[in-house]
Enzyme design. Structure first.
Site, PDB file in Angstrom:
ATOM      1  N   ASP A   1       0.845  -1.187   0.000  1.00 35.77           N
ATOM      2  CA  ASP A   1       0.000   0.000   0.000  1.00 35.77           C
ATOM      3  C   ASP A   1       0.886   1.244   0.000  1.00 35.77           C
ATOM      4  OD1 ASP A   1      -1.771   2.061   0.798  1.00 35.77           O
ATOM      5  OD2 ASP A   1      -3.039   0.601   1.842  1.00 35.77           O
TER       6      ASP A   1
ATOM      7  N   ALA B   1       1.888   5.092  -9.076  1.00 35.99           N
ATOM      8  CA  ALA B   1       0.687   4.614  -8.370  1.00 35.99           C
ATOM      9  C   ALA B   1      -0.222   5.805  -8.078  1.00 35.99           C
ATOM     10  CB  ALA B   1       1.093   3.940  -7.061  1.00 35.99           C
TER      11      ALA B   1
ATOM     12  N   TYR C   1      -8.696  15.322  -9.679  1.00 34.71           N
ATOM     13  CA  TYR C   1      -7.591  14.515 -10.206  1.00 34.71           C
ATOM     14  C   TYR C   1      -6.397  15.425 -10.528  1.00 34.71           C
ATOM     15  CZ  TYR C   1      -4.784  11.983 -13.588  1.00 34.71           C
ATOM     16  OH  TYR C   1      -3.732  11.436 -14.271  1.00 34.71           O
TER      17      TYR C   1
ATOM     18  N   ARG D   1      -8.191  15.632 -27.881  1.00 30.87           N
ATOM     19  CA  ARG D   1      -7.142  15.122 -26.990  1.00 30.87           C
ATOM     20  C   ARG D   1      -5.917  14.743 -27.810  1.00 30.87           C
ATOM     21  NH1 ARG D   1     -10.044  17.112 -24.035  1.00 30.87           N
ATOM     22  NH2 ARG D   1     -11.050  16.375 -22.126  1.00 30.87           N
TER      23      ARG D   1
HETATM   24  N1  UDP Z   1     -15.052  10.139 -23.969  1.00 28.88           N
HETATM   25  C1  UDP Z   1     -16.299   9.942 -24.536  1.00 28.88           C
HETATM   26  N2  UDP Z   1     -16.987   8.794 -24.231  1.00 28.88           N
HETATM   27  C2  UDP Z   1     -16.493   7.831 -23.414  1.00 28.88           C
HETATM   28  C3  UDP Z   1     -15.209   8.013 -22.855  1.00 28.88           C
HETATM   29  C4  UDP Z   1     -14.515   9.187 -23.156  1.00 28.88           C
HETATM   30  O1  UDP Z   1     -16.798  10.779 -25.283  1.00 28.88           O
HETATM   31  O2  UDP Z   1     -17.184   6.831 -23.176  1.00 28.88           O
HETATM   32  C5  UDP Z   1     -14.292  11.351 -24.279  1.00 28.88           C
HETATM   33  C6  UDP Z   1     -13.950  12.180 -23.050  1.00 28.88           C
HETATM   34  O3  UDP Z   1     -14.971  13.118 -22.791  1.00 28.88           O
HETATM   35  C7  UDP Z   1     -12.646  12.863 -23.497  1.00 28.88           C
HETATM   36  C8  UDP Z   1     -12.013  11.846 -24.449  1.00 28.88           C
HETATM   37  O4  UDP Z   1     -13.051  10.970 -24.830  1.00 28.88           O
HETATM   38  O5  UDP Z   1     -12.911  14.024 -24.225  1.00 28.88           O
HETATM   39  C9  UDP Z   1     -10.911  11.034 -23.793  1.00 28.88           C
HETATM   40  O6  UDP Z   1     -11.392  10.545 -22.560  1.00 28.88           O
HETATM   41  P1  UDP Z   1     -10.630   9.462 -21.722  1.00 28.88           P
HETATM   42  O7  UDP Z   1     -11.505   9.090 -20.553  1.00 28.88           O
HETATM   43  O8  UDP Z   1     -10.165   8.370 -22.615  1.00 28.88           O
HETATM   44  O9  UDP Z   1      -9.322  10.216 -21.221  1.00 28.88           O
HETATM   45  P2  UDP Z   1      -9.135  11.602 -20.397  1.00 28.88           P
HETATM   46  O10 UDP Z   1      -9.024  12.691 -21.454  1.00 28.88           O
HETATM   47  O11 UDP Z   1     -10.284  11.761 -19.474  1.00 28.88           O
HETATM   48  O12 UDP Z   1      -7.838  11.390 -19.684  1.00 28.88           O
END
Ligand code: UDP
Length: 332
Positions: free
Chosen positions: A51, A74, A141, A219
């Site tokens: 942990d 982690a 986060y 992204r």
């Molecule tokens: N996203 C989406 N549908 C999903 C999961 C993600 O439209 O079911 C979008 C999310 O809003 C973001 C992008 O895909 O704009 C990438 O999201 P992910 O969770 O993969 O990574 P993050 O950018 O949160 O680290």
């Protein structure tokens, strides 16, 4: 070097472990297996289940293995969950990190490479994002990752703990042996591929009213092997006596919208991939694209795989092979 990798049984951590071992380093993985998988850790690495809040276990792992440096991966890492359950994120990402730093100081171990995130920038207007951009996280986060990054700066100043903080954009893709398997899966590319396999009926697009070219979020997807290589370069720079640094880690292009990712996945898999439009997800900025200039000039880092088709194809090959293997185990 003898390196402790916290979170080394996770998606990115297991690939970082592979890259470190390939680079001639000795690795001890420290992971509580809450999210990671024991079988994701290669046999060439030692494994300790522990942990992050257990200072004594961390201290004895560092001391008994004569660890010289740490890669700290982690963490809790889901934007949406962090908004509804911030306490978990403060506990693991801030408290856990400080416990690790305390154990490292007591054991006389440094330097450290830290997995940070583009989420520290919040929703910056200027893209691509440079490391000098203001930090203003829009979710716990990013806030907790930033809190630990800031602690590193002051620990370096006071105690000489040198560090590299790598602000990841979106890790994606797979190596032949390691891919993304979260439970529940929340990330776009693995979800879309599960739809292609027919395991999920459709993928929901979180918002199509963002100020981007097609209304969906943009992204910057970087292949997990490239991401892992940046850790090795960072560690080796620190081992040569280099100064602490913060680097963005992206793929070096203009990024891709959610719709573009889905289209690429359709092309790669040859499947239809049904899509449903949904509301925005809490805490999601419209656009996160890295400027990769600093890590390129200071560490000579350049991603080897810049084509999203190749990145998605690597994830598809890994997932298809894994399903075939699971089916053969069931059949046997
Ligand atoms: N996203 C989406 N549908 C999903 C999961 C993600 O439209 O079911 C979008 C999310 O809003 C973001 C992008 O895909 O704009 C990438 O999201 P992910 O969770 O993969 O990574 P993050 O950018 O949160 O680290």
């Amino acid at each position: 070097m003898r390196v402790l990798v916290t979170g080394g049984a996770g998606y990115i951590g297991s690939v970082v472990t592979e890259e470190l071992v390939a680079g001639g380093h000795e690795v001890v993985v420290y992971d509580d297996l809450s999210k990671g998988h024991r079988d994701a850790v290669i046999d060439e690495a030692a494994f300790v289940q522990g942990d992050l809040l257990d200072r004594d276990a961390l201290f004895s792992t560092l001391r008994d293995n004569a660890i010289e440096a740490v890669v700290h991966m982690a963490a809790r890492s889901l934007v949406g969950e962090s908004v509804t359950e911030p306490a978990k994120y403060y506990e693991t990402n801030v408290m856990g990190g400080l416990v690790l730093l305390d154990a490292m100081r007591a054991a006389g171990v440094g330097p450290i490479v830290f997995s940070s995130t583009a989420a520290v920038y919040g929703a910056p207007e200027k893209q691509p994002i440079e490391e000098t951009a203001p930090v203003a996280p829009t979710n716990p986060y990013g806030e907790t990752k930033l809190a630990f990054e800031r602690a590193l700066r002051w620990y370096d100043e006071a105690y000489g703990v040198r560090y590299v903080s790598l602000r990841y954009f979106n890790a994606a893709g797979a190596t032949p042996r390691s891919g993304e398997r979260h439970d529940p899966e929340t990330h776009l590319i693995p979800l879309v591929l599960k739809v292609a396999l027919g395991e999920i009926g459709e993928v929901t697009v979180f918002g199509d009213d963002y100020p981007t070219k097609d209304g969906t979020c943009v992204r910057d997807y970087i292949h997990v092997s490239d991401l892992a290589r940046a850790h090795v370069l960072s560690l080796e720079m620190l081992a040569r006596g280099g100064k602490s640094a913060i680097y963005n880690l992206g793929c070096g292009g203009d990024g891709y919208t959610v719709r573009e990712v889905i289209d690429v996945a359709r092309e790669v898999t040859g499947k239809e991939i049904p899509v449903k439009m949904g509301p925005r997800r809490a805490g999601d900025p419209a656009m996160l694209v890295a400027s990769s200039a600093r890590i390129a000039s200071e560490l000579g880092f350049r991603p080897a795989q810049q084509d999203l088709r190749e990145i998605v194809a690597s994830a598809w090959r890994w997932l298809s092979a894994r399903r075939a293997q699971e089916a053969s185990v069931v059949a046997a």
